[in-house]
Design a protein around this motif. Sequence first.
Motif, PDB file in Angstrom:
ATOM      1  N   ASN A 188       0.836  -1.201   0.000  1.00 51.24           N
ATOM      2  CA  ASN A 188       0.000   0.000   0.000  1.00 51.24           C
ATOM      3  C   ASN A 188       0.875   1.257   0.000  1.00 51.24           C
ATOM      4  OD1 ASN A 188      -2.439   1.588   2.191  1.00 51.24           O
ATOM      5  ND2 ASN A 188      -2.385   1.480  -0.022  1.00 51.24           N
TER       6      ASN A 188
ATOM      7  N   TRP B 266      -0.437  -7.657  -3.816  1.00 53.87           N
ATOM      8  CA  TRP B 266      -1.312  -6.810  -4.613  1.00 53.87           C
ATOM      9  C   TRP B 266      -0.927  -5.353  -4.347  1.00 53.87           C
ATOM     10  CZ3 TRP B 266      -7.286  -6.241  -3.518  1.00 53.87           C
ATOM     11  CH2 TRP B 266      -7.870  -5.430  -4.506  1.00 53.87           C
TER      12      TRP B 266
ATOM     13  N   ILE C 154      -1.709  -1.603  -4.240  1.00 52.33           N
ATOM     14  CA  ILE C 154      -2.789  -0.608  -4.197  1.00 52.33           C
ATOM     15  C   ILE C 154      -2.151   0.728  -3.856  1.00 52.33           C
ATOM     16  CG2 ILE C 154      -4.931   0.105  -3.066  1.00 52.33           C
ATOM     17  CD1 ILE C 154      -5.545  -2.822  -2.557  1.00 52.33           C
TER      18      ILE C 154
ATOM     19  N   VAL D 128     -11.404  -4.371   0.693  1.00 51.70           N
ATOM     20  CA  VAL D 128     -10.582  -3.251   0.228  1.00 51.70           C
ATOM     21  C   VAL D 128     -11.452  -2.038  -0.133  1.00 51.70           C
ATOM     22  CG1 VAL D 128      -9.227  -2.499  -1.793  1.00 51.70           C
ATOM     23  CG2 VAL D 128      -8.501  -4.489  -0.465  1.00 51.70           C
TER      24      VAL D 128
END
Length: 247
Positions: free
Chosen positions: A117, A130, A132, A206
């Motif tokens: 993140n 992932w 983001i 999310v």
Amino acid sequence: MNKNFKIIIEYDGTEFFGWQRQNDKITIQGEIEKTLTRILNQKVKISASGRTDAGVHAFGQVANFYANTDILPGDLKKGVNSLIQNSIVIRECCIVDDDFHARYKAISKEYHYFILNRKDPCAINRFFQWHIRYPLDIDAMRQCCQAITGIFDFKSFENTGSPRSSTIREVFFFNINKIENNRIVFKICANGFLKYMVRNLIGTIVLAGLNKMTIDDFINILEAKDRTKAGSTAPALGLFLKKVNYS
């Protein structure tokens, strides 16, 4: 005489088309079976605790197989690891009771899902999390995790094709924490999982982290029992099967 071998497997699922053997594609099960068959000079079929999808990884997948051999478990482990590609490693190998079955004897599984993140992506670990770029509200996501700790119907988070008789599952714990280098990890343990259940949960939670959904919205999605109400499926690359628990 036949012996029942239990193995614990670690793998990087990036280059594989999932766990399950497929005639025309490279899979984790297929590669292990091919290597065992070569070493033991007999046809070997392995049974896993469950299937992982294409791109999903594992720290502690469990499987078992029967073989008529005098090779010691430690030597068999060394043999497989010396022949199989580096993205699959047998971490443990032992002989177990004849009635042990990796899937049917399991009482729970634990999955971890990693998110990076921050604004910039990552070069080194890009296949294991992932990315983001927008800030995520940890407290909002934690409320969603806490809301589904217990026994619930998870039909809203099931993809079609789940091999199941019921969509009710018990989640023993589901938490979220910040870790080093702008990463977030979700940890979930349950008595079973529907197809894409973890990834569908993460993809929906999310939305709360992005302030596009409230905790009440999330509970309404759960109670709707309708997959079309939930968010998109999170990418496979962030998901790891951490361990399988047995009584």
